[in-house]
Design an enzyme around this catalytic site. Sequence first.
Site, short mmCIF file in Angstrom:
data_model
loop_
_atom_site.label_atom_id
_atom_site.label_comp_id
_atom_site.label_asym_id
_atom_site.label_seq_id
_atom_site.Cartn_x
_atom_site.Cartn_y
_atom_site.Cartn_z
N LYS A 10 -15.71 -84.62 111.23
CA LYS A 10 -15.23 -86.01 111.30
C LYS A 10 -15.12 -86.42 112.76
CE LYS A 10 -11.40 -86.69 112.37
NZ LYS A 10 -9.96 -86.55 112.68
N PRO A 96 -15.70 -75.68 115.98
CA PRO A 96 -14.55 -75.15 116.71
C PRO A 96 -13.24 -75.50 116.01
CG PRO A 96 -16.04 -76.33 118.18
CD PRO A 96 -16.51 -76.61 116.80
N ALA A 99 -10.10 -78.88 117.21
CA ALA A 99 -11.14 -79.53 118.00
C ALA A 99 -11.20 -81.04 117.83
CB ALA A 99 -12.50 -78.93 117.65
N GLY A 100 -10.32 -81.63 116.99
CA GLY A 100 -10.37 -83.07 116.77
C GLY A 100 -11.48 -83.51 115.86
N LEU A 101 -12.06 -82.58 115.09
CA LEU A 101 -13.17 -82.89 114.21
C LEU A 101 -12.78 -82.84 112.73
CD1 LEU A 101 -15.99 -80.87 116.03
CD2 LEU A 101 -15.58 -83.34 116.12
N GLY A 103 -11.84 -80.45 110.97
CA GLY A 103 -12.45 -79.31 110.31
C GLY A 103 -11.64 -78.75 109.17
N GLY A 104 -10.34 -78.53 109.38
CA GLY A 104 -9.51 -77.97 108.32
C GLY A 104 -9.44 -78.89 107.11
N SER A 105 -9.26 -80.19 107.35
CA SER A 105 -9.19 -81.15 106.24
C SER A 105 -10.52 -81.26 105.52
CB SER A 105 -8.75 -82.52 106.77
OG SER A 105 -7.42 -82.47 107.25
N ASP A 138 -5.50 -86.95 107.37
CA ASP A 138 -6.90 -87.33 107.25
C ASP A 138 -7.57 -86.67 106.05
OD1 ASP A 138 -6.91 -84.76 108.21
OD2 ASP A 138 -8.22 -85.15 109.92
#
Length: 289
Positions: A10, A96, A99-101, A103-105, A138
């Site tokens: 994201k 990563p 990382a602000g992407l 990823g976990g969500s 998110d």
Amino acid sequence: MSLTAFAPAKVNLFLHVGTPAEDGFHPVSTLMVFADIGDTVAVQPAEAPDFEVTGPFSGPLEGQPDNLVERAAQALLAHVGGPQPPFRLILDKQLPVAAGLGGGSSDAGAALRLLRQALGLAVQDEWLTAIAARLGSDGPACLWARTVIGEGRGDRLLAAPEMPALDAVLVNPGVASSTPQVYRAYDAAGCPGDAQRPWLPERFEDVIETAAVLATCRNDLEEPAVALQPAIGEVLETLRGEPETLLARMSGSGATCFALCAGDIEAEGLAERLQSMRPDWWVRRCRLG
């Protein structure tokens, strides 16, 4: 029952953040898009429930008891109730961590969609969305991975303008950016931003117009994140100095930054040069949309 699901990265094209409400959460206004790169979640039959993490960024998640993929699976099974056949979940971690992407969500969302399909669960979309929302602000956006405006905590989703596909380069300097620490630094600075939604057209004609409109927006967490992790500032300065970059900004609470480019040739050239200049950075060309 062996199936896989893609968990895309994201990217927050802008992120306007207001002062915290009485519940301690900051209201936001953000435009979220999703990349054609990301993690993968797989489910396989097993004799007993199991979870495995593979991939280049598996290290920080190995042995972590609070992984969002496992939490998503547990929440879904608790919702449906009754016995289910045991399964193994495998997360291939290509993005990563911290990382602000999202990823976990995004991983959690992929697990929810995957398990509903693999186990044949009669769970409606709104229930999956509710479960995802409990896992993170998110979560609902990352569950469906469609371009969307997020407001409130980021979980109130609104239709986004029609957008072209955006060729971009993602760059992470190899440092983790803690979301709670960034927000604390933002608060300590007096919360200089606001959660007002900027003007956006109903439809973006092309990437040039998109970058021009987005240039009038902000990521209010960029300054505190750079103060905590100066390497983020180095990435932004580098991206903003490259000829292919139409717009460079940090995503989420960092540490990943993105550069929008006019096309795939420009994005490829920028990515190759950055990889040569800074082999210690994580650099990926992608398409957003």
